[in-house]
Design a protein around this motif. Structure first.
Motif, PDB file in Angstrom:
ATOM      1  N   PHE A   1       0.856  -1.185   0.000  1.00  0.00           N
ATOM      2  CA  PHE A   1       0.000   0.000   0.000  1.00  0.00           C
ATOM      3  C   PHE A   1       0.889   1.231   0.000  1.00  0.00           C
ATOM      4  O   PHE A   1       1.406   1.647   1.037  1.00  0.00           O
ATOM      5  N   GLY A   2       1.116   1.780  -1.186  1.00  0.00           N
ATOM      6  CA  GLY A   2       1.977   2.951  -1.331  1.00  0.00           C
ATOM      7  C   GLY A   2       1.208   4.211  -1.002  1.00  0.00           C
ATOM      8  O   GLY A   2       0.160   4.478  -1.605  1.00  0.00           O
ATOM      9  N   VAL A   3       1.696   4.959  -0.023  1.00  0.00           N
ATOM     10  CA  VAL A   3       0.954   6.141   0.409  1.00  0.00           C
ATOM     11  C   VAL A   3       1.800   7.402   0.245  1.00  0.00           C
ATOM     12  O   VAL A   3       2.932   7.473   0.681  1.00  0.00           O
ATOM     13  N   GLY A   4       1.236   8.389  -0.414  1.00  0.00           N
ATOM     14  CA  GLY A   4       1.909   9.651  -0.676  1.00  0.00           C
ATOM     15  C   GLY A   4       1.095  10.422  -1.699  1.00  0.00           C
ATOM     16  O   GLY A   4       0.249   9.841  -2.380  1.00  0.00           O
ATOM     17  N   GLY A   5       1.306  11.714  -1.796  1.00  0.00           N
ATOM     18  CA  GLY A   5       0.610  12.521  -2.795  1.00  0.00           C
ATOM     19  C   GLY A   5      -0.869  12.702  -2.520  1.00  0.00           C
ATOM     20  O   GLY A   5      -1.652  12.956  -3.433  1.00  0.00           O
TER      21      GLY A   5
ATOM     22  N   GLN B   1       0.296  22.140   1.799  1.00  0.00           N
ATOM     23  CA  GLN B   1       0.325  21.772   0.379  1.00  0.00           C
ATOM     24  C   GLN B   1      -1.027  21.222  -0.086  1.00  0.00           C
ATOM     25  O   GLN B   1      -1.261  21.053  -1.276  1.00  0.00           O
ATOM     26  N   LYS B   2      -1.918  20.964   0.870  1.00  0.00           N
ATOM     27  CA  LYS B   2      -3.273  20.500   0.528  1.00  0.00           C
ATOM     28  C   LYS B   2      -4.293  21.622   0.710  1.00  0.00           C
ATOM     29  O   LYS B   2      -5.492  21.378   0.773  1.00  0.00           O
TER      30      LYS B   2
ATOM     31  N   ARG C   1       1.798   7.574  17.420  1.00  0.00           N
ATOM     32  CA  ARG C   1       3.200   8.004  17.524  1.00  0.00           C
ATOM     33  C   ARG C   1       4.139   7.149  16.675  1.00  0.00           C
ATOM     34  O   ARG C   1       5.330   7.423  16.589  1.00  0.00           O
ATOM     35  N   LEU C   2       3.608   6.101  16.063  1.00  0.00           N
ATOM     36  CA  LEU C   2       4.459   5.186  15.298  1.00  0.00           C
ATOM     37  C   LEU C   2       4.968   5.852  14.023  1.00  0.00           C
ATOM     38  O   LEU C   2       4.272   6.676  13.425  1.00  0.00           O
ATOM     39  N   PRO C   3       6.185   5.474  13.568  1.00  0.00           N
ATOM     40  CA  PRO C   3       6.676   5.987  12.284  1.00  0.00           C
ATOM     41  C   PRO C   3       5.696   5.597  11.174  1.00  0.00           C
ATOM     42  O   PRO C   3       5.232   4.468  11.118  1.00  0.00           O
ATOM     43  N   GLY C   4       5.377   6.572  10.331  1.00  0.00           N
ATOM     44  CA  GLY C   4       4.474   6.308   9.219  1.00  0.00           C
ATOM     45  C   GLY C   4       3.021   6.603   9.526  1.00  0.00           C
ATOM     46  O   GLY C   4       2.194   6.634   8.615  1.00  0.00           O
ATOM     47  N   ALA C   5       2.687   6.835  10.811  1.00  0.00           N
ATOM     48  CA  ALA C   5       1.288   7.139  11.155  1.00  0.00           C
ATOM     49  C   ALA C   5       0.817   8.411  10.453  1.00  0.00           C
ATOM     50  O   ALA C   5      -0.337   8.527  10.056  1.00  0.00           O
ATOM     51  N   GLY C   6       1.735   9.365  10.284  1.00  0.00           N
ATOM     52  CA  GLY C   6       1.364  10.634   9.658  1.00  0.00           C
ATOM     53  C   GLY C   6       1.429  10.624   8.143  1.00  0.00           C
ATOM     54  O   GLY C   6       1.163  11.643   7.498  1.00  0.00           O
ATOM     55  N   ALA C   7       1.765   9.490   7.539  1.00  0.00           N
ATOM     56  CA  ALA C   7       1.899   9.426   6.077  1.00  0.00           C
ATOM     57  C   ALA C   7       0.551   9.675   5.404  1.00  0.00           C
ATOM     58  O   ALA C   7      -0.485   9.196   5.851  1.00  0.00           O
ATOM     59  N   ALA C   8       0.593  10.461   4.318  1.00  0.00           N
ATOM     60  CA  ALA C   8      -0.580  10.703   3.477  1.00  0.00           C
ATOM     61  C   ALA C   8      -1.786  11.149   4.293  1.00  0.00           C
ATOM     62  O   ALA C   8      -2.857  10.540   4.252  1.00  0.00           O
ATOM     63  N   GLY C   9      -1.597  12.212   5.068  1.00  0.00           N
ATOM     64  CA  GLY C   9      -2.695  12.777   5.834  1.00  0.00           C
ATOM     65  C   GLY C   9      -3.206  11.857   6.919  1.00  0.00           C
ATOM     66  O   GLY C   9      -4.367  11.930   7.324  1.00  0.00           O
ATOM     67  N   GLY C  10      -2.323  10.984   7.410  1.00  0.00           N
ATOM     68  CA  GLY C  10      -2.688  10.099   8.505  1.00  0.00           C
ATOM     69  C   GLY C  10      -3.318   8.792   8.074  1.00  0.00           C
ATOM     70  O   GLY C  10      -3.748   7.999   8.916  1.00  0.00           O
ATOM     71  N   ILE C  11      -3.359   8.518   6.761  1.00  0.00           N
ATOM     72  CA  ILE C  11      -3.892   7.217   6.325  1.00  0.00           C
ATOM     73  C   ILE C  11      -3.024   6.092   6.881  1.00  0.00           C
ATOM     74  O   ILE C  11      -3.492   4.991   7.154  1.00  0.00           O
ATOM     75  N   GLY C  12      -1.735   6.412   7.105  1.00  0.00           N
ATOM     76  CA  GLY C  12      -0.836   5.439   7.720  1.00  0.00           C
ATOM     77  C   GLY C  12      -1.340   5.005   9.084  1.00  0.00           C
ATOM     78  O   GLY C  12      -1.320   3.815   9.419  1.00  0.00           O
ATOM     79  N   TYR C  13      -1.836   5.969   9.857  1.00  0.00           N
ATOM     80  CA  TYR C  13      -2.373   5.655  11.189  1.00  0.00           C
ATOM     81  C   TYR C  13      -3.553   4.690  11.071  1.00  0.00           C
ATOM     82  O   TYR C  13      -3.625   3.683  11.782  1.00  0.00           O
ATOM     83  N   GLY C  14      -4.479   4.995  10.174  1.00  0.00           N
ATOM     84  CA  GLY C  14      -5.645   4.129   9.995  1.00  0.00           C
ATOM     85  C   GLY C  14      -5.247   2.707   9.651  1.00  0.00           C
ATOM     86  O   GLY C  14      -5.812   1.737  10.173  1.00  0.00           O
ATOM     87  N   ALA C  15      -4.257   2.575   8.771  1.00  0.00           N
ATOM     88  CA  ALA C  15      -3.798   1.238   8.357  1.00  0.00           C
ATOM     89  C   ALA C  15      -3.096   0.516   9.498  1.00  0.00           C
ATOM     90  O   ALA C  15      -3.263  -0.692   9.683  1.00  0.00           O
ATOM     91  N   LEU C  16      -2.324   1.254  10.293  1.00  0.00           N
ATOM     92  CA  LEU C  16      -1.584   0.640  11.407  1.00  0.00           C
ATOM     93  C   LEU C  16      -2.505   0.245  12.555  1.00  0.00           C
ATOM     94  O   LEU C  16      -2.394  -0.845  13.115  1.00  0.00           O
TER      95      LEU C  16
END
Length: 371
Positions: free
Chosen positions: A131-135, A211-212, A239-254
């Protein structure tokens, strides 16, 4: 002397050339000067936009799905599939590219379509999902994605909260019991070059909100709403690394999907088959549009160079503009960089003529390293 063999493993030149086009242009330039040298191409990506295209270039099948865009309108999004491995790029569903020019929706943009895209990959039989997250155009902590996968986010009256990060301020309860049961049998890899936490001074709203289209007031609203959301779902994961990726979608996935975070370029090099290609090469050419300080923090060229250096193989880079001194390049494992601005100082012409200029840069590489 060892017979030369070149591997071209570069990312896109954003706004000018896709990673596939970069590989084609570099190959054309090399062949003009050293036609006898075998050239293998492996376009790469680091989990951001262009990740699906890189997977397709490496032999994955391109699939498409109609999903909900960040503003709620339907959009067509692609993912890549090979056997039971899927590469899903959240920007395909929820990316900035789906916003009309000058239109932003920092408080209401949703990742619902990213969840629908994950569902499409599940339907297609995927058991491993990169799951590539960015942009992203979104800052909703992945709540939209989770809602598409069966979660329910309710306000004090028991009604679904509104879309986007702004709606999470009204969250009273979260019910994850309806999440698609197939998710438990999937290895979900969160691939990102961003290791920010969800909230705070290094969090998603503060670092990426502007930027958004977020104002300072919006950023404060989003940060508070995401902190509240995390207090309901589980603050530790925030607080985990990547939680803030792509507007926090990383957090939801984690927090809800059992995802594991890995640097995007590392995952993609594995998926694309970089190691066997590297074993066949004597010179690697990597690159991206701008080689700068950000490159050194997990972008594709740095990942390619690190892997090549570990294997004792020389690396040179191509780029539109070069903003790193030779020492920094050397520390990253890059012997030399060839910038298009050295051939054409006008940045606008560089962007417009990137293809022909890149061929000329590749001719220079061939003269310097293959002759």
């Amino acid at each position: 002397m060892e017979t030369a063999r070149v591997l071209v493993a570069a990312d896109k030149f954003k706004g000018s050339l896709t990673a596939v086009q970069v590989a084609e242009r570099v190959t054309a330039g090399l062949r003009r000067i050293a036609p006898e040298v075998p050239v293998e191409t492996l376009p790469v990506a680091d989990g951001g936009d262009g990740t699906v295209a890189a997977a397709v270039a490496a032999g994955f099948e391109r699939r498409e799905a109609r999903v909900t865009g960040p503003l709620g309108d339907p959009v067509t999004a692609a993912y890549a599939l090979r056997d039971t491995t899927a590469v899903v790029e959240m920007a395909e569903a929820s990316g900035l590219q789906h916003l009309p020019e000058g239109v932003f929706a920092p408080l209401t943009a949703t990742t619902y379509g990213s969840g629908e895209l994950l569902l499409a990959a599940l339907e297609a039989g995927a058991r491993t999902i990169v799951f590539g997250v960015g942009g992203s155009a979104t800052t909703d902590g992945g709540a939209g994605m989770l809602a598409a996968l069966g979660a329910r986010f309710l306000d004090a009256d028991g009604k679904p909260v509104g879309p986007g990060g702004g709606g999470l301020a009204d969250l009273a309860s979260a019910d994850l019991s309806g999440l698609d049961p197939r998710l438990t049998g999937v290895d979900l890899i969160l691939a990102s070059d961003v290791d920010n936490p969800l909230t705070g001074p290094k969090g998603a709203p503060e670092v990426y909100g502007r930027q958004k289209g977020a104002t300072e007031e919006d950023i404060a609203v989003l940060d508070a709403a995401l902190a509240h959301y995390a207090s309901v779902l589980g603050p530790d994961h925030a607080r985990l690394p990547g939680a803030g990726a792509a507007g926090g979608i990383g957090y939801g996935a984690l927090v809800a999907l059992g995802a594991r975070f890995r640097p995007g370029i590392e995952v993609m090099l594995d998926v694309l088959g970089f190691a066997p290609a590297l074993a066949r090469a004597t010179l690697v050419i990597t690159g991206e549009g701008s080689l700068d300080e950000q490159t050194l923090h997990g972008k594709a060229p740095a990942g390619v160079a690190a892997a090549a250096r570990a294997a004792g193989i020389e690396v040179v880079a191509v780029c539109g503009r070069l903003a790193l001194p030779p020492e920094a390049l050397g520390r990253a494992g890059i012997r030399r960089a060839y910038a298009l601005t050295e051939l054409e100082p006008d940045p606008a012409v560089c962007m417009a003529e990137a293809g022909p200029l890149l061929e000329r840069a590749a001719e220079n590489i061939a003269r310097d390293f293959l002759r």
